[in-house]
Each structure stands twice: as structure tokens, then as C-alpha cells.
Write an enzyme that holds these catalytic residues in place. Sequence first.
Site, PDB file in Angstrom:
ATOM      1  CE  LYS A  81       1.635   0.054  -3.264  1.00 21.87           C
ATOM      2  NZ  LYS A  81       0.762  -0.201  -4.443  1.00 21.87           N
ATOM      3  N   GLY A 127      -6.135   2.408   3.384  1.00 19.75           N
ATOM      4  CA  GLY A 127      -6.616   1.179   2.756  1.00 19.75           C
ATOM      5  C   GLY A 127      -7.342   0.307   3.753  1.00 19.75           C
ATOM      6  CB  VAL A 132      -3.463  -3.937   3.550  1.00 22.27           C
ATOM      7  CG1 VAL A 132      -2.113  -3.450   3.049  1.00 22.27           C
ATOM      8  CG2 VAL A 132      -4.047  -4.960   2.575  1.00 22.27           C
ATOM      9  N   GLY A 133      -3.482  -2.786   6.609  1.00 22.98           N
ATOM     10  CA  GLY A 133      -2.933  -1.864   7.599  1.00 22.98           C
ATOM     11  C   GLY A 133      -2.148  -2.583   8.681  1.00 22.98           C
ATOM     12  CD  GLU A 154      -9.042   6.754   5.839  1.00 23.85           C
ATOM     13  OE1 GLU A 154      -9.811   5.808   6.127  1.00 23.85           O
ATOM     14  OE2 GLU A 154      -8.977   7.264   4.722  1.00 23.85           O
ATOM     15  CB  CYS A 186     -12.881   4.436   4.220  1.00 24.38           C
ATOM     16  SG  CYS A 186     -12.489   6.186   4.073  1.00 24.38           S
ATOM     17  CD  GLU A 204     -14.421  -1.032   4.637  1.00 30.33           C
ATOM     18  OE1 GLU A 204     -14.524   0.207   4.629  1.00 30.33           O
ATOM     19  OE2 GLU A 204     -13.340  -1.624   4.810  1.00 30.33           O
TER      20      GLU A 204
END
Length: 494
Positions: free
Chosen positions: A185, A238, A242-243, A261, A295, A393
Site C-alpha cells: 500500500k 512512516g 501510525v507505527g 522504520e 526520517c 519531528e
Amino acid sequence: MTSAVPITDPEIKFTQIFINNEFVNSVSGKTFPTVNPTTEEEICQVQEGDKADVDKAVAAAKAAFKRGSPWRTMDASQRGNLLRKLADLAERDIAYIGSLETLDNGKPFSSACNDVKYACNVLRNAAAWSDRVCGETIPADGSVFTYTRYEPFGVVGVITPWNFPFMIAAMSAYALAVGNVLVVKPAEQTPLTTIYLGKLAQEAGFPPGVFNVVPGYGPTAGHAISSHPDIRMVAFTGSTVVGRKVMTAAAESNLKKVSLELGGKSPNVIFPDVNIDEAVAYASEAIMFNMGQCCIAGSRTFVHEDIYDEFVRKCVEYVKKTKIVGDPFKSGINQGPLVNSVQFEKVLGYMKAGPAEGAKLQCGGARHGTKGYFIQPTIFSDVTNDMSIAREEIFGPVQCILKFKTMDEVIEMANDTSYGLAAAVFTKDLNTAITVANSLEAGTVWVNQYFGGTSGAPFGGYKQSGIGRQGGKVGVEEYCEIKTVSIKLPVKNS
């Protein structure tokens, strides 16, 4: 130099869901727009996959992984040949893929082409490992023969981000190298080049069902992958926020393995014995690369107090001289727009927060122009580790420069974060370099460089920057189950 391929809407032929080596419309019939961040205008409508489409893709992948299927019976060396063919095709179409990425993502065309080149290196590195992942024989007491096997999980879900769409989709080659089948996705902001990768996989000769692409939104298509009972592993790249959701869905469904990651707030430590001009250039590129949407960006620049003022001054001079913002298709432009309005507003918010918390704005601090999601390259000095711009971040072209006195102090400050993806140290003293590199809590540490390394090296994070590794031998083994086989041998009379 590779030239851009002009792209207009009719030339974007691949906007559908890719399942079983066929392009199909979504079950629901819904589509969603993808927007050009340079113009803020719609590029095209893309088929919107959701749970029903993920179910179809998983069914196709399961069939491709079935015992006795062409994929399961294929020699490992042949899987490597297919990945090398895929790399050759991507290299052939580098101008088109780079142009499509620039149109959809906003990164400068030259950077987009470099991403494709790196993706080709990844594909070839993965291909080289396809027939080199080996178990071991283990000495056992008695008349017993014990050995291990590395075996594929089966169906692997891959959820990719919007900052390096094609390159990170290509990282799934490590899963293919050892015989897994994929449901990918792409991020809804940048789906076009990953869909095109499906077309290239078809052209390369991958059997139907081995590589499937389902564009759609995170809460629908992404959640369907994370929670699907027939997906045995999910790899997500991401944000940390969300992880956590991906990990929760994986745990609450079938306890599938997760590889994450995630975010970073990487420290870049500058000692006073460096060549300042060289260190300034590295430090600036470490945060301004890809408009800060990276990242592993060096988003916290720690500079020793002896050279702090000079370093800040030269950073401002360097950015004003070298960072040219504008249309990413134009020659000489090295700073394109941010990916979308959400990211644009988020970064502007941090630019307001910096001075409010006591940081000094040295340059930038506002949008660039009146159209497109362009942000001025920005530098803050007098930043302290408790400020939001130093702890959170930002994911934009915002350099935060902090001051330190001693090695012990800067190690403590650098590690005072929930992240641990990357770090760097600049010094001419070998003892200092090794001590700091060994002390920093990060998955990758560079010494006297930034963004160095190779696609064959393992990559991943400490702490809330992720779980697992991508790249090289470790990255291939990440996509494998390890089986132990123990055989009782007949006892022979002497």
C-alpha cells in the site's frame, strides 16, 4: 544528465489497483485525488482500495504462494534474476519514473532520479542475496543431525511513506528475494510511482499474485493490511504515531510479525577541531535534503561553544547561497515544495513555535512565494533541548542549532530523545569519534559524513524509531522464519 519527461494527465496510464498482474478498478468504485504540491492542482484520480480490495490482493498472493505454484517451485537464483530484470527496467525508465515522482511528490527532478538509481542498487543487492540465505548445521549430542532453514513467511504486507515512494517500495525486494509474496500500500499522497512499479514487475516476468499494489488511505487499506488474518508479516515505514497503530492491529489480529522504520530526531555533533566550512556544508545538507522530509535528517545540530557563533553565521551564509527554492522540474532548483497542505501547515506551525519558545530565527521562517507548498529554508540558533522544535519531528527544512561544552554533556543531550534512528559526529580526533559513535543511541552513526553508506548495510532504529532492520544480510533474514530440523540417525554397530 537525465532529462525530465514531460508528463500530462493523459500520459499517466497507471492509476488503478494492481492485483494478480492485472490493473483493476476498486470494488467500491471510489477514487481519490493525488495533488501536485508545486501547483496545488489535482494530477489525476486514483482507484481507492479498501478492505475488499486488500482481501482480493491477499487471496491472489496466497494463491501465488501455494505449494507447487510457479513461485514456490522457482529456483532461488531465478528469483534473483527477476529482481535484476526489475532493476534493469527501472533503470531504463529512470526519466519517466523520476518525472512522475517529482510531479507527485515535489522533490527536485535530479533528486527523484537519484532515488530511482538507489532503488536499482537495492533491487540488485536483494537479488544477490536470493540464493545466499543459508541455515547452519548444529552439533548435537548422540546420533542426531540438526540443521536450520530460513523460510519465507508467505504473504507480507508493505505500507510505504510519501517522502521516498519509489525507493522504499523497492526495499520490499528483500522480502521477494527469499520467496515471500507482497501486498503493497503506497502512501495516499504519492501513489503513482509504486503503481508503476507493479507494471514493471509484470513486465519483468514475476508470476501473477507475487507483487500486488493497493493504493488507498491508512485507516482503511492500511488497517486492512495490518489486521488481515492471512498476512503473516507487515513492514511499515512512516511516523511513530501510525507505527503504534500498525503494531496494535498486528497484535490484535493474528500476532503477525512487524518491521517498523519510524521517525527520528537525529543529533549531528560538531566538535571544535573540524574544518568548519566542510562541517557546515554537511550539517546543512543533513537537514535541507529532500526539504527536510527525511526520517534520518540531522535535525538537531550540536555545536561546541568555541565555534558556535562562527558556525551559525556560516550556516546562514551557506543556506542563503546554495538553497534555491522553486519549480522542482527547473534546472538549478534544489528545494521543491513540501508534499501537501497538511505538512506545509505543520512546518509553519513549528516556525512560529521556535521564537515563542526562545529560539532565535536566523533566516527563513515563512512560506516561499504564493502558490505551492514551498517553505523557506530556515535556521534557528539558541535552541535548547527542551523546546518543541528540538524534541518533535518537524519534517521540514528547519535547522535547529544547539550549543554544548563537553563530550559527556553532548552525549547526554543527544540521547535525550525518544528517537534513535541516526546520528553523526564530526571531529579529527579518533578517540572522540569512536567514543561518541559508540555512545550514541542510534541505529546508524556517521563519522565526518552524513547520509553515507551503502544499500547493503542494515538500517533501522533504536527506541521509538522502530523495530527490525532493512538492507543486506540482516534485512533479508528479517523476512524469514527460522526452522530447526532435528533428525535421529540410525545407530551403527562398530
